[in-house]
Design a protein around this motif. Structure first.
Motif, PDB file in Angstrom:
ATOM      1  N   UNK A  16     147.491  66.252  -0.684  1.00 15.24           N
ATOM      2  CA  UNK A  16     146.728  65.610   0.398  1.00 15.24           C
ATOM      3  C   UNK A  16     145.427  66.350   0.669  1.00 15.24           C
ATOM      4  N   UNK A  17     145.460  67.678   0.586  1.00 14.54           N
ATOM      5  CA  UNK A  17     144.248  68.477   0.763  1.00 14.54           C
ATOM      6  C   UNK A  17     143.207  68.117  -0.305  1.00 14.54           C
ATOM      7  N   UNK A  18     143.640  68.000  -1.558  1.00 15.45           N
ATOM      8  CA  UNK A  18     142.711  67.674  -2.634  1.00 15.45           C
ATOM      9  C   UNK A  18     142.090  66.287  -2.448  1.00 15.45           C
ATOM     10  N   UNK A  19     142.882  65.334  -1.978  1.00 17.15           N
ATOM     11  CA  UNK A  19     142.346  64.000  -1.702  1.00 17.15           C
ATOM     12  C   UNK A  19     141.315  64.078  -0.581  1.00 17.15           C
ATOM     13  N   UNK A  20     141.620  64.818   0.487  1.00 15.57           N
ATOM     14  CA  UNK A  20     140.654  65.002   1.582  1.00 15.57           C
ATOM     15  C   UNK A  20     139.396  65.699   1.088  1.00 15.57           C
ATOM     16  N   UNK A  21     139.566  66.646   0.166  1.00 16.72           N
ATOM     17  CA  UNK A  21     138.428  67.364  -0.404  1.00 16.72           C
ATOM     18  C   UNK A  21     137.479  66.390  -1.105  1.00 16.72           C
ATOM     19  N   UNK A  22     138.029  65.439  -1.824  1.00 17.31           N
ATOM     20  CA  UNK A  22     137.190  64.422  -2.459  1.00 17.31           C
ATOM     21  C   UNK A  22     136.359  63.689  -1.416  1.00 17.31           C
ATOM     22  N   UNK A  23     137.001  63.282  -0.334  1.00 20.96           N
ATOM     23  CA  UNK A  23     136.316  62.490   0.690  1.00 20.96           C
ATOM     24  C   UNK A  23     135.313  63.306   1.502  1.00 20.96           C
ATOM     25  N   UNK A  24     135.540  64.602   1.663  1.00 22.34           N
ATOM     26  CA  UNK A  24     134.661  65.397   2.509  1.00 22.34           C
ATOM     27  C   UNK A  24     133.681  66.282   1.746  1.00 22.34           C
ATOM     28  N   UNK A  25     134.030  66.689   0.532  1.00 22.85           N
ATOM     29  CA  UNK A  25     133.186  67.644  -0.185  1.00 22.85           C
ATOM     30  C   UNK A  25     132.642  67.127  -1.513  1.00 22.85           C
ATOM     31  N   UNK A  26     133.115  65.995  -1.981  1.00 24.62           N
ATOM     32  CA  UNK A  26     132.619  65.457  -3.255  1.00 24.62           C
ATOM     33  C   UNK A  26     131.873  64.142  -3.030  1.00 24.62           C
ATOM     34  N   UNK A  27     132.549  63.151  -2.497  1.00 22.81           N
ATOM     35  CA  UNK A  27     131.944  61.825  -2.336  1.00 22.81           C
ATOM     36  C   UNK A  27     130.634  61.816  -1.553  1.00 22.81           C
ATOM     37  N   UNK A  28     130.479  62.600  -0.464  1.00 25.37           N
ATOM     38  CA  UNK A  28     129.214  62.539   0.283  1.00 25.37           C
ATOM     39  C   UNK A  28     127.975  62.922  -0.534  1.00 25.37           C
ATOM     40  N   UNK A  29     128.153  63.646  -1.608  1.00 26.95           N
ATOM     41  CA  UNK A  29     127.023  64.022  -2.448  1.00 26.95           C
ATOM     42  C   UNK A  29     126.600  62.914  -3.414  1.00 26.95           C
ATOM     43  N   UNK A  30     127.431  61.891  -3.548  1.00 29.31           N
ATOM     44  CA  UNK A  30     127.154  60.843  -4.533  1.00 29.31           C
ATOM     45  C   UNK A  30     127.123  59.436  -3.949  1.00 29.31           C
ATOM     46  N   UNK A  31     127.708  59.247  -2.772  1.00 20.36           N
ATOM     47  CA  UNK A  31     127.823  57.908  -2.202  1.00 20.36           C
ATOM     48  C   UNK A  31     127.433  57.909  -0.731  1.00 20.36           C
ATOM     49  N   UNK A  32     126.977  56.762  -0.254  1.00 17.87           N
ATOM     50  CA  UNK A  32     126.647  56.585   1.157  1.00 17.87           C
ATOM     51  C   UNK A  32     127.933  56.467   1.972  1.00 17.87           C
ATOM     52  N   UNK A  33     127.822  56.721   3.264  1.00 18.07           N
ATOM     53  CA  UNK A  33     128.995  56.651   4.142  1.00 18.07           C
ATOM     54  C   UNK A  33     129.673  55.288   4.105  1.00 18.07           C
ATOM     55  N   UNK A  34     128.887  54.227   3.998  1.00 19.28           N
ATOM     56  CA  UNK A  34     129.464  52.874   3.950  1.00 19.28           C
ATOM     57  C   UNK A  34     130.344  52.704   2.713  1.00 19.28           C
ATOM     58  N   UNK A  35     129.901  53.269   1.604  1.00 22.11           N
ATOM     59  CA  UNK A  35     130.697  53.190   0.379  1.00 22.11           C
ATOM     60  C   UNK A  35     131.985  54.002   0.508  1.00 22.11           C
ATOM     61  N   UNK A  36     131.878  55.186   1.094  1.00 19.60           N
ATOM     62  CA  UNK A  36     133.061  56.032   1.269  1.00 19.60           C
ATOM     63  C   UNK A  36     134.058  55.350   2.202  1.00 19.60           C
ATOM     64  N   UNK A  37     133.550  54.697   3.225  1.00 16.42           N
ATOM     65  CA  UNK A  37     134.421  53.948   4.130  1.00 16.42           C
ATOM     66  C   UNK A  37     135.145  52.836   3.378  1.00 16.42           C
ATOM     67  N   UNK A  38     134.445  52.199   2.465  1.00 18.97           N
ATOM     68  CA  UNK A  38     135.062  51.154   1.633  1.00 18.97           C
ATOM     69  C   UNK A  38     136.121  51.758   0.712  1.00 18.97           C
ATOM     70  N   UNK A  39     135.875  52.960   0.197  1.00 20.26           N
ATOM     71  CA  UNK A  39     136.869  53.642  -0.644  1.00 20.26           C
ATOM     72  C   UNK A  39     138.160  53.854   0.140  1.00 20.26           C
ATOM     73  N   UNK A  40     138.029  54.221   1.417  1.00 13.61           N
ATOM     74  CA  UNK A  40     139.211  54.414   2.249  1.00 13.61           C
ATOM     75  C   UNK A  40     139.973  53.104   2.413  1.00 13.61           C
ATOM     76  N   UNK A  41     139.243  52.013   2.629  1.00 15.51           N
ATOM     77  CA  UNK A  41     139.889  50.715   2.779  1.00 15.51           C
ATOM     78  C   UNK A  41     140.593  50.292   1.496  1.00 15.51           C
TER      79      UNK A  41
END
Length: 132
Positions: A16-41
């Motif tokens: 679970x930590x590694x998944x959170x790491x993707x969302x907080x420390x990896x994805x923000x460098x490559x995708x906009x917040x709207x896209x990351x929100x869509x990834x969560x959905x």
């Protein structure tokens, strides 16, 4: 008779930590917040309830953890250096391992070739307990 070892609570927490790491420390460098929100959905990096084959064994947990760690390492390396052709096979191999257990990671390695230098994202972890 076959003996299997169940995954420990610590291993589940680490996944679970590694998944959170993707969302907080990896994805923000490559995708906009709207896209990351869509990834969560879309439940990216979370087991798909219909196609889940993860049974909670220690072997499966180690494979998932290793695949997630490898993907993080590859993405962070190519984000800095842009040299992604050398790591394409490893990237795709680790995605296949995740897919085997019903975990979706629908990205191509090229999407991580250009890291944004100064991203602004609500997904970054806060540096203190006080959020303004």
């Amino acid at each position: 008779m076959k003996v299997v070892y169940a995954v420990t609570e610590e291993q589940e927490e680490y996944m679970n930590y590694l998944v959170r790491y993707f969302y907080t420390n990896v994805f923000p460098y490559y995708f906009a917040d709207e896209q990351i929100e869509e990834f969560e959905k879309l439940r990216i990096l979370l087991p798909d309830g219909e196609h889940i084959t993860y049974n909670g064994t220690m072997k499966e947990a180690f494979q998932i953890i290793s695949a997630l760690q490898s993907l993080i390492t590859i993405i962070e390396y190519i984000g800095e250096n842009g040299d992604y052709e050398r790591y394409r096979y490893l990237f795709e191999r680790n995605i296949d391992i995740l897919r085997r257990y019903g975990i979706t990671f629908p990205f191509m390695i090229e999407q991580f070739a250009n890291k944004r230098r100064y991203p602004c994202s609500a997904y970054f972890p806060s540096s203190s307990k006080w959020l303004m």
